[in-house]
Design a protein around this motif. Structure first.
Motif, short mmCIF file in Angstrom:
data_model
loop_
_atom_site.label_atom_id
_atom_site.label_comp_id
_atom_site.label_asym_id
_atom_site.label_seq_id
_atom_site.Cartn_x
_atom_site.Cartn_y
_atom_site.Cartn_z
N ALA A 103 0.82 -1.21 0.00
CA ALA A 103 0.00 0.00 0.00
C ALA A 103 0.86 1.26 0.00
O ALA A 103 0.38 2.34 -0.39
CB ALA A 103 -0.94 0.01 1.20
N GLN A 104 2.14 1.14 0.38
CA GLN A 104 3.02 2.31 0.41
C GLN A 104 3.37 2.79 -0.99
O GLN A 104 3.90 3.91 -1.15
CB GLN A 104 4.30 1.99 1.18
CG GLN A 104 4.07 1.56 2.62
CD GLN A 104 3.36 2.62 3.44
OE1 GLN A 104 3.72 3.79 3.38
NE2 GLN A 104 2.34 2.22 4.18
N THR A 129 -1.70 7.92 0.02
CA THR A 129 -2.78 7.79 0.98
C THR A 129 -3.57 9.09 1.01
O THR A 129 -3.02 10.16 1.29
CB THR A 129 -2.23 7.48 2.38
OG1 THR A 129 -1.47 6.26 2.32
CG2 THR A 129 -3.37 7.31 3.38
N VAL A 130 -4.84 8.99 0.69
CA VAL A 130 -5.71 10.16 0.64
C VAL A 130 -6.60 10.16 1.86
O VAL A 130 -7.28 9.16 2.16
CB VAL A 130 -6.56 10.17 -0.65
CG1 VAL A 130 -7.46 11.41 -0.69
CG2 VAL A 130 -5.65 10.13 -1.88
N ASN A 131 -6.60 11.27 2.59
CA ASN A 131 -7.40 11.39 3.81
C ASN A 131 -8.29 12.62 3.73
O ASN A 131 -7.90 13.66 3.19
CB ASN A 131 -6.50 11.51 5.05
CG ASN A 131 -5.67 10.27 5.29
OD1 ASN A 131 -6.20 9.18 5.26
ND2 ASN A 131 -4.38 10.45 5.51
N ALA A 132 -9.46 12.48 4.26
CA ALA A 132 -10.37 13.62 4.41
C ALA A 132 -10.32 14.05 5.87
O ALA A 132 -10.44 13.22 6.78
CB ALA A 132 -11.79 13.23 4.01
N THR A 133 -10.12 15.34 6.09
CA THR A 133 -10.03 15.87 7.46
C THR A 133 -10.96 17.06 7.62
O THR A 133 -11.23 17.80 6.67
CB THR A 133 -8.59 16.31 7.79
OG1 THR A 133 -8.20 17.34 6.89
CG2 THR A 133 -7.62 15.16 7.67
N ASN A 145 11.06 -2.05 -3.79
CA ASN A 145 11.86 -3.18 -3.30
C ASN A 145 11.37 -3.65 -1.94
O ASN A 145 11.42 -4.85 -1.64
CB ASN A 145 13.34 -2.80 -3.23
CG ASN A 145 14.00 -2.81 -4.59
OD1 ASN A 145 13.78 -3.73 -5.38
ND2 ASN A 145 14.78 -1.79 -4.90
N LEU A 146 10.92 -2.72 -1.11
CA LEU A 146 10.31 -3.14 0.15
C LEU A 146 9.06 -3.98 -0.10
O LEU A 146 8.82 -4.97 0.58
CB LEU A 146 9.96 -1.90 1.00
CG LEU A 146 11.13 -1.20 1.71
CD1 LEU A 146 10.65 0.10 2.34
CD2 LEU A 146 11.75 -2.12 2.76
N SER A 147 8.26 -3.57 -1.09
CA SER A 147 7.07 -4.34 -1.44
C SER A 147 7.45 -5.70 -2.00
O SER A 147 6.84 -6.73 -1.66
CB SER A 147 6.22 -3.56 -2.45
OG SER A 147 5.08 -4.30 -2.83
#
Length: 468
Positions: free
Chosen positions: A94-95, A99-103, A146-148
């Motif tokens: 997921a990284q 990442t979309v956030n509503a605030t 590479n982490l994924s």
């Protein structure tokens, strides 16, 4: 910065993100084993293509394996490890996406008259609603990818570990079942010998009372009776232990209806296995696939360590609405936005990045050595099982002939004793030889059957896609 220029820079960065990957290209190491098994016949096919339901002919054994696959706690842990690894991979993967956030927020503040510029207390309000991206890393040098990839390989390795656990469980249940059947047969032989010797002892005791036999003969026969009684007690306890061992593997008590009778014809129906060639093991044995996935994960980790030497760019952006009044939050003219790019360039870290890269390279070297050792171990397991397969067949044939010869010697010794030619000590020696030969025959038949199970496991059999 003009908005058009900003968007152009972001687009260019996103394009470059797919162009760089600092992880070394993976190449499977050459198998450090001979090209052929030393004792294998030129056979075709693979054990892994044969499901255990087809391989094991005994219906009771198949039912016990089903129980073990459903209830064994070690296998249950292996399955849950897969679920955990899958979730960890999804978290890491997921990284790669923003990442979309509503605030939404609201604040109220009061400034006392002594601090306000107007000489009167002021109460202020501020409300905002935003939709934004927080610290999204532009993966210019493949660190996140590479982490994924590393997490994916670890997940795949865990799945192969579950397959290995299942194959081992099938083999362990089968071996425990065969040992139980063999000990039941040994117990039956000991009980038969005890009944026969006890009857002979009673007849000899009568003859001693009538003066037709000596007390020495009676005492010699008594040693044979007591020896048989000892074996009955020993194998009775062993049969109980065999049942307990199987119950532990099943994860549930053994049903009475599924207890084996003996090493009968149904158990002897294990088919001959084609051995194939050593290279097949690289594609079939799950423990080798697990080791290779771990090697791929270590290779991807080198890319992660190399990326630490290069800049990291992250983007934080938000767009929404702000107002001093809640009622005016979404009215015209209340729009707001922010764009905060950030770049981090390593200058001095005391050698930590280089140490991390050296550690990653060493870890890959370890993974290569472990992979090659796993291949060598697999080759030896198959070669040993193939060598024993031919040897145990010859041993079984010779042992059967020995049992027949020992039985004939016992008959002749008994006849010579009945005619007064030999002492009863010769009969006792013949009885012990015949009894030992029959016990060894059971052990040899067990060795032949367990050899088939061992070879089946070593060749990667025992798993089917329908059970995954």
């Amino acid at each position: 910065m003009p908005r058009s220029l900003t968007l152009s820079l972001v687009a260019a960065a996103l394009v470059l993100a797919g162009c760089a990957n600092l992880a070394p290209a993976y190449e499977r190491p050459a198998a450090p084993v001979p090209a052929a098994y030393p004792d294998a016949a030129p056979e075709s096919g693979l054990a892994a293509d044969m499901d255990w339901r087809t391989f094991f002919a005994d219906a009771k054994l198949r039912s016990l394996i089903e129980l073990a696959l459903a209830n064994n706690r070690d296998l249950r842990v292996a399955v849950l490890n897969i679920e955990q690894a899958r979730a960890q991979y999804r978290v890491q993967d997921a990284q790669t996406l923003p990442t979309v956030n509503a605030t939404g927020s609201g604040t109220a503040a009061r400034t006392p008259a002594s601090l306000s510029g107007t000489g009167a207390a002021i109460t202020s309000h501020q409300y905002s609603a935003n939709l934004g991206v927080s610290a999204y890393e532009l993966d210019l040098f493949g660190r996140v990818r590479n982490l994924s990839a590393q997490a994916l390989e670890q997940f795949l390795a865990t799945e192969q570990a579950r397959r290995t656990a299942q194959i081992s469980l099938v083999a362990e249940v089968t071996t425990a079942y065969l040992n139980w059947a063999a000990d039941l047969e040994r117990l039956a032989l000991a009980q038969e010998t005890l009944r026969s010797q006890s009857e002979s002892y009673r007849l000899t005791q009568t003859r001693v009372e009538l003066g037709a036999a000596s007390a020495l003969t009676l005492r010699q026969l008594q040693t044979s009776v007591e020896s048989a009684r000892v074996d009955v007690a020993r194998y009775t306890g062993q049969v109980a232990q065999d049942r307990n061992a199987l119950a532990l593997l099943l994860g549930t008590p053994v049903p009475e209806a599924l207890a084996p009778d003996a090493l009968g014809d149904a158990l002897n129906a294990l088919p001959e296995l084609p051995a194939g060639v050593p290279s097949d093991l690289l594609l079939r044995r799950p423990d080798l696939l697990q080791s290779e996935h771990q090697l791929k994960a270590a290779t991807a980790n080198i890319g992660v360590a190399r990326a630490a030497f290069y800049p990291r760019i992250s983007l934080t952006a938000a767009a929404g609405s702000s107002s001093a009044d809640l009622s005016g939050l979404f009215k015209a003219g209340s729009g707001s936005w922010s764009f905060i790019p950030q770049i981090s360039l390593p200058i001095f870290d005391g050698g930590a990045n280089q140490a991390n890269l050296d550690s990653a390279r060493a870890a890959q070297g370890i993974a290569v050595a472990q992979y090659e050792k796993a291949i060598q171990t697999a080759f030896r397991e198959v070669a040993d099982a193939l060598a024993q397969r031919s040897a145990v067949g010859d041993q079984l044939q010779a042992q059967g002939a020995l049992v027949q010869a020992s039985g004939e010697v016992l008959q002749m010794s008994q006849a010579r004793f009945d005619r007064g030619v030999d002492s009863y000590l010769d009969v006792l020696d013949a009885q012990r030889s015949w009894y030992a030969a029959r016990q060894t025959l059971i052990a040899t038949r067990l060795a032949r059957l367990t050899n088939g199970v061992t070879l089946y496991k070593a060749l990667g059999g025992g798993w089917s896609a329908a059970q995954s």
